[in-house]
Design an enzyme around this catalytic site. Structure first.
Site, PDB file in Angstrom:
ATOM      1  N   TYR A  86       0.798  -1.133   0.022  1.00 32.58           N
ATOM      2  CA  TYR A  86       0.186   0.191  -0.072  1.00 32.58           C
ATOM      3  C   TYR A  86       0.768   1.109  -0.184  1.00 32.58           C
ATOM      4  CZ  TYR A  86      -4.443   2.729   0.994  1.00 32.58           C
ATOM      5  OH  TYR A  86      -5.232   3.444   0.791  1.00 32.58           O
ATOM      6  N   ASN A 101     -15.423   3.639   0.747  1.00 37.89           N
ATOM      7  CA  ASN A 101     -16.120   3.511  -0.215  1.00 37.89           C
ATOM      8  C   ASN A 101     -16.872   4.653  -0.847  1.00 37.89           C
ATOM      9  OD1 ASN A 101     -14.529   1.296  -0.800  1.00 37.89           O
ATOM     10  ND2 ASN A 101     -16.182  -0.109  -0.215  1.00 37.89           N
ATOM     11  N   ARG A 123     -20.037 -13.452 -14.305  1.00 37.98           N
ATOM     12  CA  ARG A 123     -20.125 -14.499 -13.208  1.00 37.98           C
ATOM     13  C   ARG A 123     -20.223 -16.105 -13.950  1.00 37.98           C
ATOM     14  NH1 ARG A 123     -19.271 -11.243  -8.779  1.00 37.98           N
ATOM     15  NH2 ARG A 123     -18.322 -10.094 -10.482  1.00 37.98           N
ATOM     16  N   GLY A 167      -6.562  -0.824  -8.336  1.00 38.51           N
ATOM     17  CA  GLY A 167      -5.802  -1.581  -9.191  1.00 38.51           C
ATOM     18  C   GLY A 167      -5.957  -3.068  -9.122  1.00 38.51           C
ATOM     19  N   MET A 168      -7.379  -3.454  -8.849  1.00 43.24           N
ATOM     20  CA  MET A 168      -7.794  -4.821  -8.617  1.00 43.24           C
ATOM     21  C   MET A 168      -7.091  -5.896  -9.412  1.00 43.24           C
ATOM     22  SD  MET A 168      -9.551  -4.345  -5.670  1.00 43.24           S
ATOM     23  CE  MET A 168      -9.850  -6.214  -5.690  1.00 43.24           C
ATOM     24  N   PHE A 210      -6.590   9.161  -7.893  1.00 46.57           N
ATOM     25  CA  PHE A 210      -7.135   9.602  -6.756  1.00 46.57           C
ATOM     26  C   PHE A 210      -6.989   8.938  -5.491  1.00 46.57           C
ATOM     27  CE2 PHE A 210     -10.343   9.745  -3.368  1.00 46.57           C
ATOM     28  CZ  PHE A 210     -10.633  10.948  -3.277  1.00 46.57           C
ATOM     29  N   TRP A 211      -6.455   9.511  -4.325  1.00 38.14           N
ATOM     30  CA  TRP A 211      -6.124   8.959  -3.054  1.00 38.14           C
ATOM     31  C   TRP A 211      -6.907   9.562  -1.950  1.00 38.14           C
ATOM     32  CZ3 TRP A 211      -0.986   7.898  -0.041  1.00 38.14           C
ATOM     33  CH2 TRP A 211      -0.960   6.980   0.857  1.00 38.14           C
TER      34      TRP A 211
HETATM   35  P1  NDP Z   1     -14.770  -4.165  -3.020  1.00 38.74           P
HETATM   36  O1  NDP Z   1     -14.149  -5.226  -2.015  1.00 38.74           O
HETATM   37  O2  NDP Z   1     -15.904  -3.653  -2.777  1.00 38.74           O
HETATM   38  O3  NDP Z   1     -14.839  -4.801  -4.626  1.00 38.74           O
HETATM   39  C1  NDP Z   1     -13.757  -5.392  -5.098  1.00 38.74           C
HETATM   40  C2  NDP Z   1     -13.935  -5.024  -6.483  1.00 38.74           C
HETATM   41  O4  NDP Z   1     -12.951  -5.422  -7.193  1.00 38.74           O
HETATM   42  C3  NDP Z   1     -15.308  -5.925  -7.098  1.00 38.74           C
HETATM   43  O5  NDP Z   1     -15.766  -5.268  -8.081  1.00 38.74           O
HETATM   44  C4  NDP Z   1     -14.526  -7.016  -7.969  1.00 38.74           C
HETATM   45  O6  NDP Z   1     -15.194  -7.623  -8.951  1.00 38.74           O
HETATM   46  C5  NDP Z   1     -13.227  -6.389  -8.416  1.00 38.74           C
HETATM   47  N1  NDP Z   1     -12.170  -7.554  -8.676  1.00 38.74           N
HETATM   48  C6  NDP Z   1     -11.497  -8.167  -7.599  1.00 38.74           C
HETATM   49  N2  NDP Z   1     -10.635  -8.921  -8.111  1.00 38.74           N
HETATM   50  C7  NDP Z   1     -10.515  -8.489  -9.382  1.00 38.74           C
HETATM   51  C8  NDP Z   1      -9.673  -8.884 -10.488  1.00 38.74           C
HETATM   52  N3  NDP Z   1      -8.664  -9.746 -10.199  1.00 38.74           N
HETATM   53  N4  NDP Z   1      -9.870  -8.186 -11.619  1.00 38.74           N
HETATM   54  C9  NDP Z   1     -10.746  -7.224 -11.828  1.00 38.74           C
HETATM   55  N5  NDP Z   1     -11.425  -6.881 -10.798  1.00 38.74           N
HETATM   56  C10 NDP Z   1     -11.423  -7.650  -9.688  1.00 38.74           C
HETATM   57  O7  NDP Z   1     -13.737  -3.018  -3.195  1.00 38.74           O
HETATM   58  P2  NDP Z   1     -13.649  -1.483  -2.812  1.00 38.74           P
HETATM   59  O8  NDP Z   1     -14.851  -0.858  -3.650  1.00 38.74           O
HETATM   60  O9  NDP Z   1     -13.388  -1.504  -1.398  1.00 38.74           O
HETATM   61  O10 NDP Z   1     -12.053  -1.032  -3.545  1.00 38.74           O
HETATM   62  C11 NDP Z   1     -12.053  -1.188  -5.016  1.00 38.74           C
HETATM   63  C12 NDP Z   1     -10.720  -0.910  -5.262  1.00 38.74           C
HETATM   64  O11 NDP Z   1     -10.631   0.652  -4.701  1.00 38.74           O
HETATM   65  C13 NDP Z   1      -9.563  -1.170  -4.281  1.00 38.74           C
HETATM   66  O12 NDP Z   1      -8.476  -1.469  -5.500  1.00 38.74           O
HETATM   67  C14 NDP Z   1      -9.288  -0.399  -3.410  1.00 38.74           C
HETATM   68  O13 NDP Z   1      -7.947  -0.538  -3.148  1.00 38.74           O
HETATM   69  C15 NDP Z   1      -9.578   0.857  -4.002  1.00 38.74           C
HETATM   70  N6  NDP Z   1      -9.814   2.144  -3.329  1.00 38.74           N
HETATM   71  C16 NDP Z   1      -8.990   3.200  -3.445  1.00 38.74           C
HETATM   72  C17 NDP Z   1      -9.205   4.442  -2.786  1.00 38.74           C
HETATM   73  C18 NDP Z   1      -8.385   5.243  -3.116  1.00 38.74           C
HETATM   74  O14 NDP Z   1      -8.476   6.199  -2.351  1.00 38.74           O
HETATM   75  N7  NDP Z   1      -7.796   5.507  -4.016  1.00 38.74           N
HETATM   76  C19 NDP Z   1     -10.485   4.180  -1.778  1.00 38.74           C
HETATM   77  C20 NDP Z   1     -11.181   3.089  -1.751  1.00 38.74           C
HETATM   78  C21 NDP Z   1     -11.022   2.031  -2.417  1.00 38.74           C
HETATM   79  P3  NDP Z   1     -15.775  -9.046  -9.052  1.00 38.74           P
HETATM   80  O15 NDP Z   1     -17.007  -9.214  -7.992  1.00 38.74           O
HETATM   81  O16 NDP Z   1     -15.922  -9.258 -10.265  1.00 38.74           O
HETATM   82  O17 NDP Z   1     -14.774  -9.915  -8.303  1.00 38.74           O
END
Ligand code: NDP
Length: 372
Positions: A56, A139, A204, A281-282, A304-305
């Site tokens: 992180y 979120n 899905r 960057g999931m 954005f952070w």
């Molecule tokens: P959630 O846990 O609510 O959701 C995770 C999301 O990521 C789902 O849409 C899921 O889709 C998707 N996902 C999981 N694995 C993968 C993958 N390998 N490839 C593509 N998509 C994937 O997450 P949050 O909303 O809490 O956070 C989402 C992202 O936003 C994270 O990266 C988090 O770090 C970032 N974030 C950044 C912030 C910032 O300030 N920059 C603040 C808050 C969050 P599926 O259901 O299809 O698996």
């Protein structure tokens, strides 16, 4: 003395390898500027796991404050606590108040804590559940802040030197990771603020399950929901032309939660002069950007952070949280689906570690939340 338990880590790694459950006793005499709180609910966010992994953007200090044998940190940046007692009778916080962290990485994955009153923000708990309050500050705030900063209200933004979402006549934005906590919040704020959204979700296992997720997002106020496989295919271009009435309603804003190919396709979907905001960057894949998008379409790519933004605008954050909790209370903003992980005195370390490890897994039914 109050008996307390906390998840802790003393070195970076996978949560299932490095998290330990630490038991300690909290003395009844606490510093006058502090309060003793007990946890009500604490979410498991992707950022928490990345922090434990050490990937992180900021690190937690390792300390021996709660008597661990090695210097350690308590993970968890989000949660809601109830005030049990205060160090000073003149404290602004009172027994029974609900508080959320005012600073990031405070360490919410624990049953009790002694925290500085200045590290906490008092919230009006009227009509709200602990989970609703626990989930407000990461979120929804991310979606709120991105849409407010890069979305409509052009005049204010021009004054701030930002790019407004006023490209063409449309007020469209597009996002991947649309079923994430941030994505669901963006859909709902978009609907409330008169923005239309195109939402990309991953397919899905079965068409029925994909359709059920589509319906969920449509019910939140999404205008268009597309699957990633369709979004990455040739057909998407034609559908996009239809949605934008052949470019007459251009898409002014893109929200990138994923990276990789999905982000490239997101960028290609944007209209001239649009902004793409990357916040997650999931997929753990870098973003390739066709240069034509920069040269001929003048698309801006920004990041954005929230943590940074929170530090820079403490008052703005307070208003935002009040505003969002007001919408929740009024039934205008719906909670994300959650997967409650009960944490009581007898809950075993392995169960808590496992729940933490699950937090980054794809295709989940809901966000993990420790409930005490
Ligand atoms: P959630 O846990 O609510 O959701 C995770 C999301 O990521 C789902 O849409 C899921 O889709 C998707 N996902 C999981 N694995 C993968 C993958 N390998 N490839 C593509 N998509 C994937 O997450 P949050 O909303 O809490 O956070 C989402 C992202 O936003 C994270 O990266 C988090 O770090 C970032 N974030 C950044 C912030 C910032 O300030 N920059 C603040 C808050 C969050 P599926 O259901 O299809 O698996």
């Amino acid at each position: 003395y109050t008996q307390a338990k906390a998840l802790v880590y003393s070195k970076n790694g996978e949560p299932s390898d490095v998290l330990k459950l630490h038991t300690h006793a909290i003395s009844p005499s606490i510093p006058s500027s502090s309060v003793l709180v007990r946890s009500l609910a604490a979410p498991i966010n992707p950022a928490d796991i990345n922090t434990i992994q050490g990937t992180y953007g900021s690190k937690q200090p390792l300390t021996s404050l709660i008597g661990t044998s090695e210097p350690s940190a308590v993970p968890g940046t989000e949660g809601v606590f109830e005030v049990v007692s205060t160090g000073s009778p003149s404290s602004e916080l009172k027994k029974g108040d609900w508080v959320i962290p005012a600073v990031s990485q405070i360490g919410t994955w624990r049953t009790h804590a002694v925290l500085g009153a200045h590290e906490l923000l008092n919230v009006d708990k009227e009509g709200l559940t602990p989970t609703q309050v626990a989930l407000v500050s990461v979120n929804p705030c991310t979606a709120y802040r991105i849409l407010r900063s890069y979305g409509p209200s052009a005049g204010i933004k021009a004054a701030l030197g930002m790019r407004p979402l006023d490209v063409g006549s449309g007020q469209w934005f597009i996002q991947n990771g649309a079923n994430s906590g941030v994505g669901r919040a963006a859909i709902q704020f978009g609907r409330l603020w008169g923005l239309r959204s195109i939402n990309v979700i991953r397919d899905r296992d079965t068409p029925e399950a994909t359709d059920a997720l589509k319906q969920e997002l449509l019910a939140l106020g999404a205008d268009v929901v597309v699957t990633e496989s369709h979004f990455l295919s040739r057909e998407w271009k034609d559908q996009l032309a239809e949605i934008t009435r052949n470019g007459r309603e251009q898409i002014g804003l893109g929200l990138n939660c994923v990276g990789g190919k999905s982000a490239t396709s997101l960028a290609r979907s944007l209209g001239e002069g649009a902004t793409m905001v990357s916040y997650g960057g999931m997929a753990k894949q870098p973003v390739a950007l066709p240069l034509g998008l920069l040269i001929f379409k003048d698309i801006r790519f920004v990041g954005f952070w929230l943590s940074k933004w929170n530090q820079q605008d403490v008052t703005g954050r307070k208003h935002m949280i009040g505003d969002i909790l007001g919408l929740v209370r009024a039934g205008q903003f719906r909670d994300v689906p959650v997967d409650e992980v009960k944490w009581d005195w007898d809950t075993e370390e392995a169960a808590l570690r496992g729940a933490a490890q699950n937090g980054l897994k794809g295709f989940r039914q809901g966000k993990g939340v420790f409930v005490f």
